[in-house]
Motif scaffolding. Structure first.
Motif, PDB file in Angstrom:
ATOM      1  N   ALA A   1     -23.917  29.811 -20.989  1.00  0.00           N
ATOM      2  CA  ALA A   1     -23.083  29.697 -20.154  1.00  0.00           C
ATOM      3  C   ALA A   1     -21.586  30.756 -21.563  1.00  0.00           C
ATOM      4  O   ALA A   1     -21.418  31.748 -20.637  1.00  0.00           O
ATOM      5  CB  ALA A   1     -22.701  29.115 -19.654  1.00  0.00           C
ATOM      6  N   LEU A   2     -20.923  29.671 -22.070  1.00  0.00           N
ATOM      7  CA  LEU A   2     -19.970  30.447 -22.223  1.00  0.00           C
ATOM      8  C   LEU A   2     -21.024  31.094 -23.934  1.00  0.00           C
ATOM      9  O   LEU A   2     -20.100  32.562 -23.507  1.00  0.00           O
ATOM     10  CB  LEU A   2     -19.006  29.620 -23.507  1.00  0.00           C
ATOM     11  CG  LEU A   2     -18.143  29.642 -24.233  1.00  0.00           C
ATOM     12  CD1 LEU A   2     -17.674  30.544 -23.163  1.00  0.00           C
ATOM     13  CD2 LEU A   2     -17.206  28.754 -25.119  1.00  0.00           C
ATOM     14  N   ALA A   3     -21.909  31.159 -24.332  1.00  0.00           N
ATOM     15  CA  ALA A   3     -22.233  32.425 -25.088  1.00  0.00           C
ATOM     16  C   ALA A   3     -22.964  33.470 -24.860  1.00  0.00           C
ATOM     17  O   ALA A   3     -22.867  34.758 -25.370  1.00  0.00           O
ATOM     18  CB  ALA A   3     -23.556  31.272 -26.066  1.00  0.00           C
ATOM     19  N   HIS A   4     -23.494  33.454 -23.828  1.00  0.00           N
ATOM     20  CA  HIS A   4     -24.121  34.963 -22.771  1.00  0.00           C
ATOM     21  C   HIS A   4     -23.173  35.292 -21.732  1.00  0.00           C
ATOM     22  O   HIS A   4     -23.455  36.267 -20.583  1.00  0.00           O
ATOM     23  CB  HIS A   4     -25.399  34.119 -22.454  1.00  0.00           C
ATOM     24  CG  HIS A   4     -26.550  34.057 -23.745  1.00  0.00           C
ATOM     25  ND1 HIS A   4     -26.493  35.523 -24.524  1.00  0.00           N
ATOM     26  CD2 HIS A   4     -26.544  32.927 -23.877  1.00  0.00           C
ATOM     27  CE1 HIS A   4     -27.498  34.878 -25.276  1.00  0.00           C
ATOM     28  NE2 HIS A   4     -27.433  33.392 -24.712  1.00  0.00           N
ATOM     29  N   ALA A   5     -21.302  34.892 -21.599  1.00  0.00           N
ATOM     30  CA  ALA A   5     -21.143  35.056 -20.875  1.00  0.00           C
ATOM     31  C   ALA A   5     -21.368  34.590 -18.976  1.00  0.00           C
ATOM     32  O   ALA A   5     -21.763  36.066 -17.928  1.00  0.00           O
ATOM     33  CB  ALA A   5     -20.201  36.011 -20.882  1.00  0.00           C
ATOM     34  N   HIS A   6     -21.733  34.039 -19.034  1.00  0.00           N
ATOM     35  CA  HIS A   6     -22.472  33.638 -17.616  1.00  0.00           C
ATOM     36  C   HIS A   6     -21.317  32.729 -16.589  1.00  0.00           C
ATOM     37  O   HIS A   6     -21.449  31.340 -17.593  1.00  0.00           O
ATOM     38  CB  HIS A   6     -23.746  33.523 -17.299  1.00  0.00           C
ATOM     39  CG  HIS A   6     -24.947  34.686 -17.518  1.00  0.00           C
ATOM     40  ND1 HIS A   6     -24.260  35.285 -18.372  1.00  0.00           N
ATOM     41  CD2 HIS A   6     -25.428  35.183 -16.787  1.00  0.00           C
ATOM     42  CE1 HIS A   6     -25.205  36.705 -18.263  1.00  0.00           C
ATOM     43  NE2 HIS A   6     -26.071  36.651 -17.185  1.00  0.00           N
ATOM     44  N   PRO A   7     -21.258  32.883 -15.697  1.00  0.00           N
ATOM     45  CA  PRO A   7     -21.132  31.242 -15.101  1.00  0.00           C
ATOM     46  C   PRO A   7     -22.103  30.182 -14.890  1.00  0.00           C
ATOM     47  O   PRO A   7     -22.895  30.440 -14.985  1.00  0.00           O
ATOM     48  CB  PRO A   7     -21.067  31.806 -13.161  1.00  0.00           C
ATOM     49  CG  PRO A   7     -20.495  33.425 -13.167  1.00  0.00           C
ATOM     50  CD  PRO A   7     -20.902  33.646 -14.041  1.00  0.00           C
ATOM     51  N   ARG A   8     -21.249  28.764 -14.732  1.00  0.00           N
ATOM     52  CA  ARG A   8     -22.773  27.767 -15.819  1.00  0.00           C
ATOM     53  C   ARG A   8     -23.116  27.644 -14.241  1.00  0.00           C
ATOM     54  O   ARG A   8     -24.863  27.925 -13.909  1.00  0.00           O
ATOM     55  CB  ARG A   8     -21.611  26.353 -15.208  1.00  0.00           C
ATOM     56  CG  ARG A   8     -22.645  25.560 -15.480  1.00  0.00           C
ATOM     57  CD  ARG A   8     -21.574  24.228 -15.778  1.00  0.00           C
ATOM     58  NE  ARG A   8     -22.542  22.987 -15.967  1.00  0.00           N
ATOM     59  CZ  ARG A   8     -22.536  22.505 -16.958  1.00  0.00           C
ATOM     60  NH1 ARG A   8     -22.199  22.518 -17.838  1.00  0.00           N
ATOM     61  NH2 ARG A   8     -23.779  21.439 -17.156  1.00  0.00           N
ATOM     62  N   TRP A   9     -23.027  28.131 -13.195  1.00  0.00           N
ATOM     63  CA  TRP A   9     -24.335  28.067 -11.694  1.00  0.00           C
ATOM     64  C   TRP A   9     -25.255  28.664 -11.705  1.00  0.00           C
ATOM     65  O   TRP A   9     -26.415  28.437 -11.482  1.00  0.00           O
ATOM     66  CB  TRP A   9     -23.422  28.363 -10.374  1.00  0.00           C
ATOM     67  CG  TRP A   9     -23.497  29.384  -9.910  1.00  0.00           C
ATOM     68  CD1 TRP A   9     -21.488  30.356 -10.047  1.00  0.00           C
ATOM     69  CD2 TRP A   9     -23.506  29.772  -8.902  1.00  0.00           C
ATOM     70  NE1 TRP A   9     -21.405  31.300  -9.438  1.00  0.00           N
ATOM     71  CE2 TRP A   9     -22.614  31.164  -8.549  1.00  0.00           C
ATOM     72  CE3 TRP A   9     -24.937  30.185  -8.658  1.00  0.00           C
ATOM     73  CZ2 TRP A   9     -22.903  32.296  -8.055  1.00  0.00           C
ATOM     74  CZ3 TRP A   9     -25.015  31.029  -7.355  1.00  0.00           C
ATOM     75  CH2 TRP A   9     -24.204  32.313  -7.603  1.00  0.00           C
ATOM     76  N   ILE A  10     -25.051  29.566 -11.906  1.00  0.00           N
ATOM     77  CA  ILE A  10     -25.796  31.794 -12.191  1.00  0.00           C
ATOM     78  C   ILE A  10     -26.687  30.643 -13.179  1.00  0.00           C
ATOM     79  O   ILE A  10     -27.568  30.829 -13.401  1.00  0.00           O
ATOM     80  CB  ILE A  10     -25.608  32.228 -12.825  1.00  0.00           C
ATOM     81  CG1 ILE A  10     -24.541  32.926 -11.412  1.00  0.00           C
ATOM     82  CG2 ILE A  10     -26.484  33.025 -12.882  1.00  0.00           C
ATOM     83  CD1 ILE A  10     -23.334  34.033 -11.539  1.00  0.00           C
ATOM     84  N   VAL A  11     -26.421  30.100 -14.356  1.00  0.00           N
ATOM     85  CA  VAL A  11     -27.601  29.840 -15.992  1.00  0.00           C
ATOM     86  C   VAL A  11     -28.011  29.041 -15.099  1.00  0.00           C
ATOM     87  O   VAL A  11     -29.053  28.985 -15.881  1.00  0.00           O
ATOM     88  CB  VAL A  11     -26.455  29.146 -17.231  1.00  0.00           C
ATOM     89  CG1 VAL A  11     -27.429  29.077 -18.119  1.00  0.00           C
ATOM     90  CG2 VAL A  11     -25.060  30.110 -17.548  1.00  0.00           C
ATOM     91  N   GLN A  12     -27.582  27.887 -14.356  1.00  0.00           N
ATOM     92  CA  GLN A  12     -28.654  26.912 -14.145  1.00  0.00           C
ATOM     93  C   GLN A  12     -29.736  27.511 -12.738  1.00  0.00           C
ATOM     94  O   GLN A  12     -30.662  27.053 -12.745  1.00  0.00           O
ATOM     95  CB  GLN A  12     -27.811  25.719 -13.429  1.00  0.00           C
ATOM     96  CG  GLN A  12     -28.677  24.931 -12.703  1.00  0.00           C
ATOM     97  CD  GLN A  12     -28.779  24.039 -13.859  1.00  0.00           C
ATOM     98  OE1 GLN A  12     -28.213  23.188 -14.921  1.00  0.00           O
ATOM     99  NE2 GLN A  12     -29.673  23.850 -13.885  1.00  0.00           N
TER     100      GLN A  12
ATOM    101  N   GLU B   1     -37.548  30.071 -22.169  1.00  0.00           N
ATOM    102  CA  GLU B   1     -37.115  31.528 -21.888  1.00  0.00           C
ATOM    103  C   GLU B   1     -35.008  32.207 -21.417  1.00  0.00           C
ATOM    104  O   GLU B   1     -34.817  33.007 -21.341  1.00  0.00           O
ATOM    105  CB  GLU B   1     -38.496  33.062 -21.413  1.00  0.00           C
ATOM    106  CG  GLU B   1     -39.468  32.092 -22.037  1.00  0.00           C
ATOM    107  CD  GLU B   1     -40.010  32.948 -21.082  1.00  0.00           C
ATOM    108  OE1 GLU B   1     -39.589  33.601 -20.326  1.00  0.00           O
ATOM    109  OE2 GLU B   1     -41.319  32.548 -20.481  1.00  0.00           O
ATOM    110  N   LEU B   2     -34.457  30.655 -21.464  1.00  0.00           N
ATOM    111  CA  LEU B   2     -33.313  31.033 -20.598  1.00  0.00           C
ATOM    112  C   LEU B   2     -32.782  31.545 -21.591  1.00  0.00           C
ATOM    113  O   LEU B   2     -32.103  32.462 -21.105  1.00  0.00           O
ATOM    114  CB  LEU B   2     -32.847  29.658 -20.542  1.00  0.00           C
ATOM    115  CG  LEU B   2     -31.220  29.783 -20.091  1.00  0.00           C
ATOM    116  CD1 LEU B   2     -31.112  30.111 -18.715  1.00  0.00           C
ATOM    117  CD2 LEU B   2     -30.941  28.166 -19.954  1.00  0.00           C
ATOM    118  N   ALA B   3     -32.298  31.627 -22.932  1.00  0.00           N
ATOM    119  CA  ALA B   3     -31.594  32.025 -23.964  1.00  0.00           C
ATOM    120  C   ALA B   3     -31.702  33.606 -24.137  1.00  0.00           C
ATOM    121  O   ALA B   3     -31.367  34.993 -23.833  1.00  0.00           O
ATOM    122  CB  ALA B   3     -31.682  31.440 -24.848  1.00  0.00           C
TER     123      ALA B   3
END
Length: 479
Positions: A177-188, A200-202
């Protein structure tokens, strides 16, 4: 001693009023950074959309060429990376970010973006940002900006991520979330949607964080994709027979002659593919009356209207918001399209009357974050429940409007499971209890030559796999 003579008094002159200290005029020698900063401020102050604000600034200020490209990179990149930038600025400032003047924070974000995510030399990034701050807010704020940005410049982005992000081994979602500048809930949400392909998430986040190419849609019957590519200097797209890709940063596509003349429109290739899938399903009986139930702003309606015209049929387009309905009318001018200003859940159109129905429902837009750089920081998890209710009701309405044997496409620009598989499962369950009788169709055959479509029966596109927005499409037939 002679008497001292007094000089005649001078006429009284009032002093000119003292000018109140305030922001100085913006510098004229750095138009690109000033336009980027003004865009970032408009996003923060007015909840504006960067992709709507910046093109107007570039036109009004006659910023072109390299300056326009720089302004675009800095404005969109700063909005997109806000979470990462704020984490770094927090570590480099002796004040909490919520106690920093908003105008100053905008400039700090712009400067930090240049330091961390561009090849601009550090001294140039710091000096140019400090100049902007000094012109707007004075020397005191400029000194603060200089000190903070010099601390930011002490490390590159990977080093800051290692220092500030959670450990990837114990909290992979938080780290990414921090490395790719997304809110945590969106990464989840992305991780859940990828399911077994979670490795493939990254890649999905990296593609979502990259600046996208512009996609055009050639109007069927008016111009071919090959002709459009020749007219615009673009490349014919790999999957949609009507799509052309333009290089990112190629300028405002609205200025292109084919777009101005209505021969083409700006539309993501994934959006085209979802609409085309609806038109490719085999039908028995009539195929003259089509419906776009959530038509604004008109991209899919224009594509469907062009195709149904070739069949000698017509399209009804429903849009609740009057200003968006106007956009649909403009996009479909000279096509056999009737625009209705109505709520798609209660449109007043006859049930069981349409051969093909598109339900392109309002959604979180998590599939198009790369095109709307600020939207990831505006959306909240609490938005999903209300949208899911609307999506479910719109799909149910679309199924009622389809004739027996007719086809319905449910489309959202999101991979978020509550908006995709959750809606499909719920509507199928409700239809089984109370009708209408429907069956889900395997959508994959109607996305020909598109790879990595999974196990079906739905289709989920991804930027990192297909170069499109993350469009979801499920197809149904009314029995």
């Amino acid at each position: 001693m002679s008497e001292q003579r007094r000089r005649p008094a001078r006429p009284h002159r009032s002093r000119p009023p003292q000018r109140r200290p305030g922001p100085r005029r913006p510098p004229t020698e750095d138009p690109a950074r000033q336009a980027a900063l003004d865009t970032v401020r408009a996003v923060r102050q007015r909840d504006a959309y960067a992709n709507l604000v910046l093109p107007g600034l570039l036109r009004d200020r006659r910023i072109t060429g390299r300056d326009a490209a720089l302004a675009t990179e800095l404005a969109y990149g700063t909005c997109r990376a806000q979470g990462l930038l704020d984490a770094v600025l927090k570590a480099c400032s002796d004040r909490p970010l919520n106690q920093i003047d908003g105008l100053l924070l905008d400039a700090l974000r712009l400067g930090a973006y240049q330091l961390l995510r561009t090849r601009i030399p550090s001294h140039a990034a710091v000096a140019s940002t400090v100049d902007l701050v000094r012109a707007d807010l004075g020397s005191g704020a400029a000194g603060f900006a200089n000190a903070v940005l010099r601390r930011v410049a002490e490390h590159d982005e990977p080093t800051w991520v290692r220092e500030l992000a959670p450990d990837e081994a114990t909290d992979r979602v938080g780290h990414l979330a921090l490395a790719h500048a997304h809110p945590r809930w969106i990464v989840q949400a992305f991780a859940d949607a990828l399911g077994p392909a979670r490795a493939e998430l990254a890649d999905a986040l990296a593609a979502d964080d990259a600046r996208p190419a512009v996609h055009l849609a050639a109007r069927p019957g008016a111009v071919s994709a090959e002709e459009l590519a020749a007219m615009t200097g673009g490349e014919v797209a790999p999957y949609s027979p009507y799509a052309v890709h333009l290089e990112a940063g190629a300028g405002d596509p609205g200025d292109l002659e084919p777009v101005r003349e209505g021969l083409a429109g700006v539309q993501d290739e994934g959006s085209q593919l979802a609409a085309l899938a609806l038109t490719r399903v085999e039908l028995t009986g009539s195929d003259q009356r089509w419906l776009d139930l959530c038509a604004g702003p008109g991209g899919k309606a224009a594509l469907l209207g062009s195709l149904v015209e070739l069949n000698g049929g017509s399209l009804d387009a429903v849009e609740q918001a009057p200003h968006r309905a106007d956009l649909v009318s403009k996009a479909t001018r000279d096509l056999p399209v009737t625009v209705h200003v109505a709520d798609g859940r209660d449109s007043g159109l006859p049930e069981g009357a349409f051969d093909r129905v598109l339900v392109d429902a309002p959604c979180t837009g998590l599939g198009s974050l790369r095109r709307r750089p600020e939207s990831r920081w505006r959306r909240q998890p609490g938005d999903v429940a209300e949208l899911a209710k609307l999506q479910r009701e719109l799909l149910a309405a679309g199924l009622r409007l389809a004739r027996p044997g007719g086809v319905v496409a449910y489309v959202v620009c999101s991979p978020h499971l509550p908006e995709t598989l959750g809606i499909v499962a719920d509507v199928l369950r409700r239809a089984k209890k109370s009708g209408p009788e429907i069956e889900q169709i395997d959508a994959r055959p109607y996305f020909p030559d598109v790879p990595q479509l999974g196990d079906g029966p739905h289709v989920q596109l991804w930027p990192h796999r297909h170069g499109t927005d993350a469009m979801f499409c499920a197809l149904f037939r009314r029995v």
